[in-house]
Design an enzyme around this catalytic site. Structure first.
Site, short mmCIF file in Angstrom:
data_model
loop_
_atom_site.label_atom_id
_atom_site.label_comp_id
_atom_site.label_asym_id
_atom_site.label_seq_id
_atom_site.Cartn_x
_atom_site.Cartn_y
_atom_site.Cartn_z
N LYS A 1 0.88 -1.10 -0.01
CA LYS A 1 -0.13 -0.06 0.10
C LYS A 1 1.02 1.23 0.05
CE LYS A 1 -3.72 2.21 2.68
NZ LYS A 1 -4.54 2.03 3.80
N LYS B 1 -2.23 -1.65 -3.75
CA LYS B 1 -3.28 -0.59 -3.76
C LYS B 1 -2.28 0.69 -3.89
CE LYS B 1 -6.02 1.43 -0.33
NZ LYS B 1 -6.55 1.36 1.13
C1 PBG Z 1 -7.72 2.76 5.65
C2 PBG Z 1 -8.07 2.68 4.21
C3 PBG Z 1 -7.90 3.63 3.40
C4 PBG Z 1 -8.18 3.36 2.04
C5 PBG Z 1 -8.58 1.99 2.39
N1 PBG Z 1 -8.35 1.65 3.65
C6 PBG Z 1 -7.43 5.34 3.54
C7 PBG Z 1 -6.18 5.58 3.79
O1 PBG Z 1 -5.14 4.87 3.81
O2 PBG Z 1 -5.98 6.84 3.96
C8 PBG Z 1 -8.27 4.10 0.85
C9 PBG Z 1 -9.31 3.44 -0.17
C10 PBG Z 1 -9.68 4.29 -1.43
O3 PBG Z 1 -9.08 5.45 -1.52
O4 PBG Z 1 -10.45 4.02 -1.92
N2 PBG Z 1 -6.27 2.73 6.01
#
Ligand code: PBG
Length: 338
Positions: free
Chosen positions: A195, A253
């Protein structure tokens, strides 16, 4: 010679030929639909930054899940937005909180639907960080207990998988140990192993009210725990680490700006790999389409197909319902993909 040269156009001539020769396809079963859940009953709050999405109370989330199930969508991924936030994010593991309630409601209304629950503290903490703060930083090891408690609450409620998205080191191992210790050995861990710190989460943070807020000494972004955009070898390292700790499947992601990473991770591991077309990827296409600069339907197919072609087995996307509806009306889908 002139009659023997390659004519690629022969196989592109008609919709039928193009459909027959297509190398990569999209099926509803490969799609995962994110759902935002709030407390209460009959609540549906439109999300300005995510067209066609709303924060739903558990009863309406169950309705939505039933509709997605009948369209053949593979799974739902639940995010909770609690009424009450505190420094430690304690409402993340409230058995009566939005996510456990929604899991039970969906199980009842749509028994066959696969349910994933996102595990993170950013939606539950008053500072918006993914863990607990100490001395102006997110304390990795102190965060693991809260994440494990949240995962336990979702597993007890009946989630098929928990999906830790916090990027703390060691959380997959901690969650696996907690689940196994409670005899929840069948609950899978689908970890957001890879991520990146990304601008593309902006619309999600509007939806979940989880933008990190400036507090005395606390970082204003997530770069101290989410990955740096320049790195792809590190993605393979993260993937291997999560597998060693017991992850059953992995998430990369965002998806669109990181297709090379999706491809590299797909080749590095033998577990299912999901890629998350995140909120900013979705919202940007909508915004451009609203201005008349791009055709939304065509851009939807092209981006999700690209993510599948890069090697994602599954795609988590805010387009899941729309794609499944299109595929359920074959004439429409064919029109869109001519
Ligand atoms: C929680 C999380 C996030 C997303 C998924 N889980 C936000 C972040 O890390 O700020 C983002 C998903 C999206 O933008 O569609 N940590």
């Amino acid at each position: 010679m002139s009659e023997r040269f390659y004519r690629g156009r022969r196989l592109r001539r008609t919709p039928g030929l193009r459909r027959l020769m297509r190398e990569t396809r999209i099926e509803p079963a490969q799609l995962v639909a994110p759902l935002f859940v709030v407390e209460g009953r009959g609540a549906k709050q439109a999300i300005a930054s995510l067209p066609d999405h709303a924060r739903l109370s558990p009863d309406l989330a169950a309705e939505e899940a039933a509709a997605l199930e009948s369209l053949g969508v593979g799974a739902v991924l639940l995010f909770g937005i609690p009424a009450r936030k505190d420094a430690a994010g304690t409402s993340a593991w409230d058995d009566e909180g939005p996510v456990p309630s929604a899991i039970r409601a969906i199980r009842k209304r749509a028994p066959g639907m696969v349910i994933w629950a996102d595990v993170c503290l950013c939606e539950y903490s008053d500072h918006g960080h993914c863990g607990v703060l100490r001395d102006g930083d997110v304390d990795n090891d102190a965060t693991l207990a809260g994440l494990s408690r949240a995962a336990l609450a979702y597993a007890r409620a009946g989630a098929d998988a928990v999906a830790p998205s916090d990027m703390m080191d060691g959380r997959v191992g901690a969650i696996r140990a907690a689940l196994d210790g409670a005899s929840l050995t069948s609950t899978a861990i689908v970890s957001y192993a890879v991520k990146y710190a990304s601008a593309f989460y902006g619309p999600f943070r509007e939806a979940a009210h989880s933008r990190p807020i400036l507090q005395a000494g606390a970082p204003s972004d997530r770069r101290g725990y989410q990955m740096d955009g320049g790195n792809v070898r590190e993605a393979r390292r993260e993937a291997r680490a999560d597998l060693a700790e017991g992850a059953d499947a992995l998430i990369v992601k965002p998806a669109g700006p990181y297709l090379d990473v999706v491809s590299a991770v797909r080749r590095a591991v033998d577990v299912p790999v999901a890629a998350y077309q995140v909120s900013g990827e979705y919202a940007a296409l909508h915004a451009a389409a609203e201005r008349g600069w791009m055709d939304l339907e065509a851009a939807m197919w092209e981006t999700v197909l690209g993510i599948r072609r890069a090697g994602a087995d599954l795609v988590i996307t805010y387009f899941a319902r729309r794609i499944a509806e299109s595929l359920a009306a074959p004439a429409l889908a064919e029109e869109a993909r001519r």
